[in-house]
Motif scaffolding. Structure first.
Motif, PDB file in Angstrom:
ATOM      1  N   GLU A  69       3.301  17.322  11.347  1.00  0.00           N
ATOM      2  CA  GLU A  69       2.637  17.456  10.048  1.00  0.00           C
ATOM      3  C   GLU A  69       3.099  16.297   9.180  1.00  0.00           C
ATOM      4  O   GLU A  69       4.292  16.125   8.957  1.00  0.00           O
ATOM      5  N   GLU A  88      10.375  16.421   8.494  1.00  0.00           N
ATOM      6  CA  GLU A  88       9.296  16.342   7.509  1.00  0.00           C
ATOM      7  C   GLU A  88       8.982  14.867   7.279  1.00  0.00           C
ATOM      8  O   GLU A  88       9.851  14.091   6.914  1.00  0.00           O
ATOM      9  N   PHE A 140       0.039  11.385   0.060  1.00  0.00           N
ATOM     10  CA  PHE A 140      -0.005  11.411  -1.401  1.00  0.00           C
ATOM     11  C   PHE A 140      -0.896  10.299  -1.931  1.00  0.00           C
ATOM     12  O   PHE A 140      -1.115   9.292  -1.254  1.00  0.00           O
ATOM     13  N   ALA A 146       6.403  11.919   5.501  1.00  0.00           N
ATOM     14  CA  ALA A 146       5.455  11.688   4.408  1.00  0.00           C
ATOM     15  C   ALA A 146       5.053  10.222   4.362  1.00  0.00           C
ATOM     16  O   ALA A 146       5.859   9.335   4.625  1.00  0.00           O
ATOM     17  N   ARG A 178      -3.973  10.285   0.309  1.00  0.00           N
ATOM     18  CA  ARG A 178      -4.642  11.593   0.288  1.00  0.00           C
ATOM     19  C   ARG A 178      -6.141  11.400   0.146  1.00  0.00           C
ATOM     20  O   ARG A 178      -6.930  12.073   0.795  1.00  0.00           O
ATOM     21  N   LEU A 206       2.744  14.601   5.494  1.00  0.00           N
ATOM     22  CA  LEU A 206       2.299  14.772   4.115  1.00  0.00           C
ATOM     23  C   LEU A 206       1.741  13.459   3.601  1.00  0.00           C
ATOM     24  O   LEU A 206       2.284  12.393   3.902  1.00  0.00           O
ATOM     25  N   SER A 210      -3.746  17.480   1.796  1.00  0.00           N
ATOM     26  CA  SER A 210      -2.359  17.159   1.468  1.00  0.00           C
ATOM     27  C   SER A 210      -1.523  16.844   2.700  1.00  0.00           C
ATOM     28  O   SER A 210      -0.404  16.356   2.583  1.00  0.00           O
ATOM     29  N   GLN A 211      -2.077  17.127   3.876  1.00  0.00           N
ATOM     30  CA  GLN A 211      -1.355  16.810   5.106  1.00  0.00           C
ATOM     31  C   GLN A 211      -2.332  16.484   6.221  1.00  0.00           C
ATOM     32  O   GLN A 211      -3.489  16.877   6.185  1.00  0.00           O
TER      33      GLN A 211
END
Length: 85
Positions: free
Chosen positions: A6, A74, A10, A76, A14, A8, A21-22
């Motif tokens: 996953e 995580e 931004f 991003a 996005r 993320l 959002s992901q």
């Protein structure tokens, strides 16, 4: 080991993925961030142009493209403040 990562996203990143959002990426882990970025670019045409200008964070740290992503990390995508697709 095959895994779904996953990621993320931004700001402009996005926008490139339709406001989600992901993004989910299938990638054998552990894998280098550069491999994850390549998989993201292949799966998302909108992100392909933006990704070379983005920072990648794993957990709370900005990481280099040779950083190894592991199961449960995580991840991003942090786009530049200005710009977009």
């Amino acid at each position: 080991t095959p895994a779904v990562v996953e990621v993320l996203v931004f700001g402009p990143a996005r926008d490139c993925v339709g406001g989600e959002s992901q993004v989910l990426v299938d990638l054998p882990l552990p894998a280098a961030v550069s491999d994850l970025v390549s998989a993201l670019a292949s799966a998302n045409d909108g992100l392909a142009e933006l990704l070379p200008h983005c920072a990648i964070a794993v957990g709370d740290e900005l990481v280099a493209r040779d950083f190894v992503v592991r199961v449960g990390d995580e991840v991003a995508v942090l786009p530049p403040v200005s710009g977009g697709c």
